[in-house]
Scaffold this motif. Sequence first.
Motif, mmCIF file in Angstrom:
data_model
loop_
_atom_site.group_PDB
_atom_site.id
_atom_site.type_symbol
_atom_site.label_atom_id
_atom_site.label_comp_id
_atom_site.label_asym_id
_atom_site.label_seq_id
_atom_site.Cartn_x
_atom_site.Cartn_y
_atom_site.Cartn_z
ATOM 1 N N ALA A 1 0.831 -1.206 0.000
ATOM 2 C CA ALA A 1 0.000 0.000 0.000
ATOM 3 C C ALA A 1 0.866 1.257 0.000
ATOM 4 C CB ALA A 1 -0.921 0.001 1.221
ATOM 5 N N THR A 2 0.226 2.382 -0.303
ATOM 6 C CA THR A 2 0.856 3.697 -0.195
ATOM 7 C C THR A 2 0.271 4.397 1.029
ATOM 8 O OG1 THR A 2 1.209 3.942 -2.573
ATOM 9 C CG2 THR A 2 1.126 5.958 -1.284
ATOM 10 N N ILE A 3 1.127 5.020 1.830
ATOM 11 C CA ILE A 3 0.649 5.729 3.010
ATOM 12 C C ILE A 3 1.056 7.198 2.927
ATOM 13 C CG2 ILE A 3 2.696 5.133 4.389
ATOM 14 C CD1 ILE A 3 0.807 5.041 6.844
ATOM 15 N N LYS A 4 0.120 8.066 3.232
ATOM 16 C CA LYS A 4 0.382 9.502 3.294
ATOM 17 C C LYS A 4 0.344 9.918 4.762
ATOM 18 C CE LYS A 4 -1.463 13.997 1.871
ATOM 19 N NZ LYS A 4 -2.547 14.680 1.125
ATOM 20 N N ILE A 5 1.450 10.484 5.244
ATOM 21 C CA ILE A 5 1.556 10.885 6.644
ATOM 22 C C ILE A 5 1.572 12.402 6.738
ATOM 23 C CG2 ILE A 5 3.029 10.860 8.697
ATOM 24 C CD1 ILE A 5 3.934 8.095 7.923
ATOM 25 N N THR A 6 0.621 12.945 7.470
ATOM 26 C CA THR A 6 0.554 14.383 7.703
ATOM 27 C C THR A 6 0.908 14.656 9.157
ATOM 28 O OG1 THR A 6 -1.213 14.605 6.062
ATOM 29 C CG2 THR A 6 -0.919 16.421 7.604
ATOM 30 N N THR A 7 1.939 15.466 9.372
ATOM 31 C CA THR A 7 2.377 15.750 10.736
ATOM 32 C C THR A 7 3.210 17.028 10.756
ATOM 33 O OG1 THR A 7 3.425 14.784 12.701
ATOM 34 C CG2 THR A 7 4.516 14.417 10.578
ATOM 35 N N LEU B 1 7.970 1.409 8.367
ATOM 36 C CA LEU B 1 6.875 1.262 7.413
ATOM 37 C C LEU B 1 7.223 0.290 6.299
ATOM 38 C CD1 LEU B 1 5.807 5.011 7.119
ATOM 39 C CD2 LEU B 1 4.566 3.196 8.301
ATOM 40 N N PHE B 2 8.454 0.385 5.776
ATOM 41 C CA PHE B 2 8.857 -0.457 4.659
ATOM 42 C C PHE B 2 9.157 -1.893 5.100
ATOM 43 C CE2 PHE B 2 10.452 3.635 2.563
ATOM 44 C CZ PHE B 2 9.264 3.789 1.861
ATOM 45 N N ASP C 1 5.038 2.708 -0.808
ATOM 46 C CA ASP C 1 5.452 4.099 -0.953
ATOM 47 C C ASP C 1 4.950 4.908 0.237
ATOM 48 O OD1 ASP C 1 6.737 4.151 -3.628
ATOM 49 O OD2 ASP C 1 4.753 3.529 -4.285
ATOM 50 N N CYS C 2 5.711 5.957 0.565
ATOM 51 C CA CYS C 2 5.356 6.799 1.701
ATOM 52 C C CYS C 2 5.451 8.264 1.287
ATOM 53 C CB CYS C 2 6.294 6.506 2.876
ATOM 54 S SG CYS C 2 5.890 7.426 4.360
ATOM 55 N N ILE C 3 4.398 9.029 1.536
ATOM 56 C CA ILE C 3 4.348 10.449 1.201
ATOM 57 C C ILE C 3 4.201 11.241 2.497
ATOM 58 C CG2 ILE C 3 3.111 12.247 -0.070
ATOM 59 C CD1 ILE C 3 1.993 9.924 -1.832
ATOM 60 N N PHE C 4 5.055 12.246 2.687
ATOM 61 C CA PHE C 4 4.982 13.076 3.883
ATOM 62 C C PHE C 4 4.417 14.443 3.534
ATOM 63 C CE2 PHE C 4 8.237 9.975 4.892
ATOM 64 C CZ PHE C 4 7.895 9.611 6.190
ATOM 65 N N GLU C 5 3.490 14.904 4.345
ATOM 66 C CA GLU C 5 2.917 16.234 4.175
ATOM 67 C C GLU C 5 3.065 16.979 5.489
ATOM 68 O OE1 GLU C 5 -0.810 17.333 1.825
ATOM 69 O OE2 GLU C 5 -1.528 17.306 3.889
ATOM 70 N N ASN C 6 3.622 18.170 5.417
ATOM 71 C CA ASN C 6 3.835 18.974 6.614
ATOM 72 C C ASN C 6 2.551 19.708 6.968
ATOM 73 O OD1 ASN C 6 4.826 20.468 8.703
ATOM 74 N ND2 ASN C 6 6.527 21.371 7.558
ATOM 75 N N ALA D 1 8.663 8.857 -0.681
ATOM 76 C CA ALA D 1 9.719 7.868 -0.442
ATOM 77 C C ALA D 1 9.297 6.503 -0.949
ATOM 78 C CB ALA D 1 10.041 7.787 1.052
ATOM 79 N N THR D 2 10.272 5.725 -1.383
ATOM 80 C CA THR D 2 10.008 4.361 -1.820
ATOM 81 C C THR D 2 11.226 3.511 -1.511
ATOM 82 O OG1 THR D 2 9.215 2.998 -3.677
ATOM 83 C CG2 THR D 2 10.899 4.639 -4.179
#
Length: 210
Positions: free
Chosen positions: A48-54, A71-72, A79-84, A176-177
């Motif tokens: 899965a792909t995870i989007k982390i907002t923090t 996570l990996f 895949d991992c996406i970070f959102e500030n 990230a991947t």
Amino acid sequence: MIDDSIIIKGNREGLNAVINMNKFKDVDEMLDSLIEKLSRGRVFYKGATIKITTQLKHINERELRRLKDILFDEFLIKDCIFENSEETITKVFSGVYEGRTKFIKRTVRSGQIINYPGNLVIIGDVNSGAEIYASGNVIVLGALRGYVHAGYEGNSKAIVAAFYLQPQILQIGDVATRAPEDNIKPQYPEVAKVRGNSIIVEPYLPNKFI
């Protein structure tokens, strides 16, 4: 009382995790809580792909790497996406070519860390266990087998290129991947860049504009 320190929801694109760092005394406590929550649905997260907002200001690069490793490796996230959640407007780099460039004429060995606020050109290999951070692009005239984060200030237009592109974990901007597990290792130069919410890798073609 409802615990809203970490909220995890699923959608068609994968997982969304909202982490309120103000509710934790440190990153270790947050990681323990995140692992506990993710463990309840471990079977559903593979690939899965995870989007982390923090609030990313509370997490340094080393701690981000620990988070991505968990996570990996433990949950097999693809895949991992970070959102500030406190996004700033100013960006030092906004494209592929701008900014200052540092040349490193040696092999970067396991355990070594290179961090530069610009483009990095490494004339040599980046061994497994080495860490490369650049706010611009990363170009390796050799094999890239370590951890690499290009565009670390949020520049999703940055690229990573190498003669042999085989990183353990690759991040561009907030995406990230990890390396694929198919053991296919092309013997030609490749370029990694962000397209949409994913990192794609393409063969390097001299006449093609990046």
